[in-house]
Design a protein around this motif. Structure first.
Motif, PDB file in Angstrom:
ATOM      1  N   TYR A 273       0.869  -1.191   0.000  1.00 26.00           N
ATOM      2  CA  TYR A 273       0.000   0.000   0.000  1.00 26.00           C
ATOM      3  C   TYR A 273       0.895   1.227   0.000  1.00 26.00           C
ATOM      4  N   ASN A 274       0.643   2.141  -0.925  1.00 25.39           N
ATOM      5  CA  ASN A 274       1.408   3.386  -0.979  1.00 25.39           C
ATOM      6  C   ASN A 274       0.633   4.418  -1.776  1.00 25.39           C
ATOM      7  N   HIS A 278      -3.009   2.059  -4.129  1.00 22.61           N
ATOM      8  CA  HIS A 278      -3.907   2.370  -3.009  1.00 22.61           C
ATOM      9  C   HIS A 278      -5.209   1.566  -3.049  1.00 22.61           C
ATOM     10  N   SER A 486      -3.492   6.365   7.342  1.00 21.02           N
ATOM     11  CA  SER A 486      -4.643   5.729   6.690  1.00 21.02           C
ATOM     12  C   SER A 486      -5.408   4.849   7.678  1.00 21.02           C
ATOM     13  N   ARG A 519      -7.324  10.494   1.006  1.00 25.14           N
ATOM     14  CA  ARG A 519      -7.870  10.455  -0.359  1.00 25.14           C
ATOM     15  C   ARG A 519      -7.506  11.723  -1.129  1.00 25.14           C
ATOM     16  N   ILE A 522      -4.031  11.234  -2.508  1.00 26.50           N
ATOM     17  CA  ILE A 522      -4.065  10.384  -3.706  1.00 26.50           C
ATOM     18  C   ILE A 522      -4.511  11.200  -4.912  1.00 26.50           C
TER      19      ILE A 522
END
Length: 527
Positions: A273-274, A278, A486, A519, A522
């Protein structure tokens, strides 16, 4: 083998470790330590990832010592990391720290994994096969990489890992990428009945979990789980691993061994996860208690801790994007400097070979040894440099091939040299090592420059969302803080095989979680 270290990580002492570290570091944030979800253990939000550390390198051991003293109390490894060298290093460091009174065994959470058949394991598997004693249900995925999670294999591997780690109990023991079974079938039979294949797959998981529950009952393991790259993948993907079905398998395994249908020991999963990968946050791929959920939501709902791997190594398309920036000289012509240093090294190696021949060294060696004792790095390096993909690939080549090759050259020379002129040999050796160091430093600088320029736009995009203080973080700290901020994530595992990596990652313990939605971060880099 030394006497094994007794005990395991426990609630009281992992909390005491956190309290002691906080007293020494009042700047640490409250969330620098948190509960490993589903367990009674307190963990640092940054874990020591040991994919490339090896007991043969003093620097690697030093970084683990430093990380622990800086407040890291979760260490992640696997039986196949540097062919067991990673586990050996961890066992050595823990033994030293415990013997020195710096830590207690019960303060440190040790995670290891099982499943890969590579290196020494592969040699053993092939020997067993020749003698008619093969491990069962082996997946021969490719030359050099087999896989197995059969209970008999788990028993064999637990003992080997336990011996290397010098531990009576492994705190968290994970099946390592069991989806190799699915990957292999997908490669060989892409039109096979997926539901039947999945039923077979989860039956294998169930039987492996039965053995894990036996480990728990015997005091060999405290918690268990799965590390899988495909937990976050879409549900329809052939290789997708369902958290829901793994949880159900754990409940059935518990019932089989203990008579209670629960998942009290299936408490940890690991996944990638990065900022670029995602899916764990966004891909809805599990139905749990009637609700459609992502794997992070599902883990939180089921009370399962999540360890994140590759927080700084993002796969984007067919490329690896390193979410970090490194020092380099912007005014230096790296390629020109490398070419000049290769020439200098070549002249140094020529003088070495000539002198050693005059000393009669080659006549002292067998033909096979003679062929390896050649001091030819200046000839080899330019040939394979164009094939190196990125900075991480270069580091792997340098650590696993070039540096050991040089040690081999020097070691064999010392052993075979009958009557060296010691002063002359010392001067030549010093000159050679100096030339090697300069060349490797230049090549590293070249790849540092490439990685940093590639990462620069990512950092700038994040700064459009972050506040003033958050913008001062290094890119790697921003990427790690994204992960640890997260929801559903317990620990971000970060490779820290250099002192500067430890300082950078553990510096995050004083950084508050991002207040902006992850989010938004991202979205910022996608735009």
């Amino acid at each position: 083998m030394n006497t094994k270290i007794t005990g395991c990580a426990d609630a009281l002492n992992t909390r005491k470790f956190a309290d002691r570290i906080r007293e020494r570091n009042p700047s640490f944030e409250p969330e620098a330590f948190r509960q490993l979800t589903g367990t009674d253990l307190t963990t640092s939000k940054i874990g020591y990832g040991s994919y490339r550390v090896d007991h043969r390198f003093d620097e690697h051991a030093a970084t683990l010592h430093e990380a622990i003293q800086s407040g890291c109390n979760l260490i992640d490894t696997s039986s196949n990391y540097t062919d067991g060298g990673s586990e050996t290093l961890i066992g050595n460091v823990l033994s030293e720290q415990i013997a020195g009174g710096k830590i207690e065994r019960s303060e440190i959470i040790v995670v290891s994994k099982v499943g890969y058949i590579q290196g020494q394991n592969l040699e053993e598997a092939m020997r067993r096969e020749r003698e008619g004693e093969s491990w069962k249900e082996v997946v021969k995925y490719m030359d050099g990489c087999w896989h197995c999670i059969h209970p008999d294999f788990l028993v064999d591997q637990w003992k080997r890992s336990s011996d290397r780690l010098q531990l009576e109990t492994i705190d968290v023991y994970l099946l390592h990428n069991p989806e190799y079974f699915l990957s292999d079938l997908h490669k060989r039979s892409p039109r096979a009945n997926l539901e039947e294949i999945r039923d077979t797959f989860y039956d294998r998981i169930y039987r492996a979990f039965v053995q894990m529950e036996r480990f728990v009952a015997e005091g060999k393991v405290r918690y268990y789980g799965i590390s899988s790259n495909t937990f976050p993948s879409p549900k329809a993907d052939f290789e997708h691993v369902s958290l829901r079905r793994c949880y159900d398998a754990a409940c059935e395994a518990s019932k089989s061994v203990h008579g209670a249908q629960d998942a009290d020991h299936f408490k940890v999963i690991q996944l990638p996860y990065n900022l670029f990968e995602h899916s764990a946050l966004l891909e809805v791929n599990n139905t749990i208690n009637g609700q459609n959920m992502t794997v992070l939501e599902g883990a939180e709902s089921l009370g399962i801790g999540v360890l994140v791997n590759r927080p700084l190594n993002a796969v984007q398309g067919n490329q690896m994007v390193r979410l970090a920036q490194y020092p380099y000289n912007p005014d230096l012509d790296y390629q020109g400097a490398i070419d000049r240093e290769v020439e200098v090294l070549g002249e140094t190696e020529n003088r070495l070979r000539t002198t050693l021949k005059d000393w009669g060294i080659f006549s002292q060696l067998s033909e096979s040894a003679n062929s390896t004792l050649f001091f030819d790095v200046a000839q080899k390096l330019p040939r394979f440099l164009p094939q190196i993909q990125n900075r991480d690939h270069w580091e792997q080549i340098a650590q696993q091939y070039i540096i050991p090759l040089i040690y081999n050259y020097l070691g064999q020379t010392i052993e075979a040299c009958p009557n060296p002129n010691q002063a002359e040999w010392n001067d030549m050796q010093q000159e050679y090592v100096g030339a090697i160091k300069r060349l490797l430093s230049l090549v590293s600088g070249r790849f540092n420059r490439m990685a940093s320029l590639q990462a620069e736009p990512i950092s700038e995009a994040l700064d459009q969302v972050l506040t003033g203080e958050q913008r001062k973080l290094t890119l790697s700290q921003k990427a790690l803080n994204f992960v640890t901020s997260s929801p559903g994530v317990s620990v971000a595992l970060n490779g820290m095989k250099r002192s500067e990596y430890v300082a950078d990652a553990m510096g995050l313990m004083s950084v508050p979680a991002f207040t902006e939605s992850v989010r938004k971060l991202i979205k910022a880099i996608e735009e």
